[in-house]
Design a protein around this motif. Structure first.
Motif, mmCIF file in Angstrom:
data_model
loop_
_atom_site.group_PDB
_atom_site.id
_atom_site.type_symbol
_atom_site.label_atom_id
_atom_site.label_comp_id
_atom_site.label_asym_id
_atom_site.label_seq_id
_atom_site.Cartn_x
_atom_site.Cartn_y
_atom_site.Cartn_z
ATOM 1 N N ASP A 175 0.840 -1.200 0.000
ATOM 2 C CA ASP A 175 0.000 0.000 0.000
ATOM 3 C C ASP A 175 0.876 1.252 0.000
ATOM 4 N N LYS A 176 0.439 2.271 -0.736
ATOM 5 C CA LYS A 176 1.254 3.480 -0.876
ATOM 6 C C LYS A 176 1.479 4.188 0.455
ATOM 7 N N VAL A 177 0.545 4.056 1.377
ATOM 8 C CA VAL A 177 0.724 4.664 2.701
ATOM 9 C C VAL A 177 1.857 3.976 3.449
ATOM 10 N N ASP A 178 1.933 2.650 3.325
ATOM 11 C CA ASP A 178 3.007 1.908 3.984
ATOM 12 C C ASP A 178 4.357 2.225 3.353
ATOM 13 N N ILE A 179 4.382 2.405 2.031
ATOM 14 C CA ILE A 179 5.631 2.797 1.365
ATOM 15 C C ILE A 179 6.074 4.165 1.854
ATOM 16 N N TYR A 180 5.102 5.070 1.986
ATOM 17 C CA TYR A 180 5.408 6.414 2.495
ATOM 18 C C TYR A 180 6.032 6.335 3.889
ATOM 19 N N LYS A 181 5.460 5.515 4.753
ATOM 20 C CA LYS A 181 5.986 5.386 6.115
ATOM 21 C C LYS A 181 7.404 4.837 6.103
ATOM 22 N N LEU A 182 7.649 3.863 5.236
ATOM 23 C CA LEU A 182 8.992 3.296 5.148
ATOM 24 C C LEU A 182 9.986 4.327 4.620
ATOM 25 N N PHE A 183 9.584 5.060 3.601
ATOM 26 C CA PHE A 183 10.471 6.068 3.019
ATOM 27 C C PHE A 183 10.864 7.129 4.047
ATOM 28 N N ILE A 184 9.876 7.720 4.708
ATOM 29 C CA ILE A 184 10.187 8.858 5.577
ATOM 30 C C ILE A 184 10.886 8.437 6.868
ATOM 31 N N SER A 185 10.763 7.159 7.242
ATOM 32 C CA SER A 185 11.438 6.699 8.458
ATOM 33 C C SER A 185 12.769 6.034 8.153
ATOM 34 N N GLY A 186 12.951 5.546 6.913
ATOM 35 C CA GLY A 186 14.190 4.869 6.561
ATOM 36 C C GLY A 186 15.191 5.746 5.843
ATOM 37 N N ILE A 187 14.706 6.730 5.091
ATOM 38 C CA ILE A 187 15.603 7.650 4.390
ATOM 39 C C ILE A 187 15.759 8.879 5.263
ATOM 40 N N VAL A 188 16.650 8.792 6.220
ATOM 41 C CA VAL A 188 16.817 9.827 7.245
ATOM 42 C C VAL A 188 18.301 10.032 7.543
ATOM 43 N N PRO A 189 18.653 11.204 8.089
ATOM 44 C CA PRO A 189 17.813 12.395 8.210
ATOM 45 C C PRO A 189 17.704 13.105 6.870
ATOM 46 N N ARG A 190 16.604 13.827 6.677
ATOM 47 C CA ARG A 190 16.403 14.550 5.425
ATOM 48 C C ARG A 190 16.446 16.053 5.679
ATOM 49 N N PRO A 191 17.210 16.795 4.862
ATOM 50 C CA PRO A 191 17.176 18.256 4.986
ATOM 51 C C PRO A 191 15.798 18.773 4.562
ATOM 52 N N ILE A 192 15.481 19.967 4.970
ATOM 53 C CA ILE A 192 14.155 20.528 4.707
ATOM 54 C C ILE A 192 14.287 21.796 3.863
ATOM 55 N N ALA A 193 13.545 21.833 2.765
ATOM 56 C CA ALA A 193 13.455 23.044 1.957
ATOM 57 C C ALA A 193 12.247 23.831 2.446
ATOM 58 N N PHE A 194 12.488 25.004 2.980
ATOM 59 C CA PHE A 194 11.411 25.881 3.449
ATOM 60 C C PHE A 194 11.151 26.871 2.313
ATOM 61 N N VAL A 195 10.091 26.617 1.548
ATOM 62 C CA VAL A 195 9.898 27.270 0.254
ATOM 63 C C VAL A 195 8.878 28.404 0.340
ATOM 64 N N SER A 196 9.290 29.561 -0.134
ATOM 65 C CA SER A 196 8.429 30.734 -0.193
ATOM 66 C C SER A 196 8.113 31.051 -1.646
ATOM 67 N N THR A 197 6.808 31.132 -1.961
ATOM 68 C CA THR A 197 6.379 31.421 -3.331
ATOM 69 C C THR A 197 5.354 32.548 -3.317
#
Length: 268
Positions: free
Chosen positions: A54-76
Motif C-alpha cells: 500500500d502506498k501509505v506503507d511505502i510512504y511510512k517506510l520512506f520517511i522513516s528509513g531515508i533519514v535524516p532529510r534536509p528541509i526546503a522551506f519554500v516561499s512562493t
C-alpha cells in the motif's frame, strides 16, 4: 507520552569517527560496535514488493528509513501577490555548476496541485530557506492543511525579507536562503496507474543569502552556529548531533597500501 524538554544548552561538536583506525579491507565485525550491528542480521530481512505494498506503507517506510532529510522551506507568490510558505523534506542539492537544487511536492489530491507547486510554475521565482532550531515550530506551523490561497506567513510569526531579483520573500530568520528560478519541473506519474501525485522541482539558485556570523574564515557554514533541522519519520524532527571528519581516500596516496591488502586477501 512523557518526554523531556528540549536541551538548548547542547551543541554539535566534532569527534573522531566511529572507527578511526579502520584500514582497507577491514571487516565490520572487527569492532565491538560492528559485531553488535551485525548481530541484528539474525532476525532476517522483510522484503517489501512496492507493486504489492500500500502506498501509505511505502510512504511510512520512506520517511522513516531515508533519514535524516534536509528541509526546503519554500516561499512562493502567485499572480495576485498572495504569498505561500511551506516546508518540503524531499529535498537536496543536485549540482553546484550550474547551481541546481531539487525538491519534490506531493499533491494534496490526485491532479490537484498544492499552492506551492502551482506558484512555482508561474515564473515569479521563489526562495528556499534553511530551517534552524530557534524557529522550527514557526516553520512547522506552515505545514497546516489550510484552504487554497491561504497565506501561511500570517500564522508563522516569521518575517518577510526582500530579495535581489525574486518577487517572493525570503525568510529573514533563516541564516541561509536561496533565491531561485524554476529550471525544470517534472510531473511524476505512476508507471502503472498513470496517476500524477507528485512534481519534482529543479531550481536554479540565482542568489544565496548567508548571515555573516555563520561563515568561517574558510568561507563555509559553521554547523554549530547554523543549527539546521532535519526531518525523520512520522512527526519527528532532529537536530544535528556530534559530527566527525573522515578524509576522502586518494588513489595516488593509497595505491600501494590497497595493492598490498588485495594481495593479502587473494592469498587467503
Amino acid at each position: 507520552m512523557s518526554i523531556p524538554p528540549f536541551d538548548s544548552t547542547t551543541y554539535s561538536t566534532y569527534t573522531q569517527s566511529p572507527n578511526p583506525s579502520w584500514t582497507y579491507g577491514q571487516k565490520v565485525d572487527t569492532t565491538p560496535a560492528g559485531k553488535d550491528w551485525l548481530a541484528g542480521e539474525s532476525a532476517g530481512w522483510k522484503v517489501f514488493n512496492t507493486a504489492e505494498t500500500d502506498k501509505v506503507d511505502i510512504y511510512k517506510l520512506f520517511i522513516s528509513g531515508i533519514v535524516p532529510r534536509p528541509i526546503a522551506f519554500v516561499s512562493t507568490i502567485n499572480e495576485e501577490g498572495v504569498e505561500n510558505l511551506a516546508p518540503f523534506s524531499w529535498f537536496n542539492t543536485v549540482t553546484n555548476y550550474p547551481p541546481i537544487i531539487s525538491f519534490a511536492c506531493n499533491h494534496s489530491a490526485p491532479g490537484r496541485l498544492k499552492d506551492t507547486t502551482a506558484n512555482l510554475k508561474n515564473s515569479q521565482g521563489f526562495t528556499v530557506n534553511i530551517i534552524s532550531e530557534p524557529f522550527v515550530e514557526n516553520a512547522n506551523s506552515t505545514a497546516i492543511d489550510a484552504p487554497r490561497g491561504f497565506d501561511e506567513w500570517s500564522i508563522s510569526g516569521l518575517t518577510k525579507a526582500k530579495c535581489v531579483e525574486i518577487k517572493a520573500s525570503r525568510v529573514k530568520e533563516s541564516a541561509f536562503s536561496m533565491e531561485c528560478e524554476l529550471y525544470k519541473s517534472i510531473d511524476i506519474t505512476h508507471p502503472v496507474t498513470g496517476e500524477h501525485n507528485n512534481t519534482l522541482i529543479l531550481a536554479h539558485v540565482k542568489y544565496i543569502h548567508v548571515r555573516k556570523d555563520m561563515l568561517t574564515d574558510k568561507g563555509v557554514i559553521d554547523l554549530t552556529k547554523l543549527k539546521p533541522v532535519a526531518r525523520l519519520g512520522d512527526i519527528s524532527y532532529a537536530r544535528v548531533g556530534d559530527a566527525y571528519r573522515i578524509a576522502r581516500p586518494s588513489w595516488a596516496q593509497d595505491e600501494a597500501k590497497i595493492q598490498e591488502v588485495l594481495g593479502t586477501l587473494s592469498s587467503l
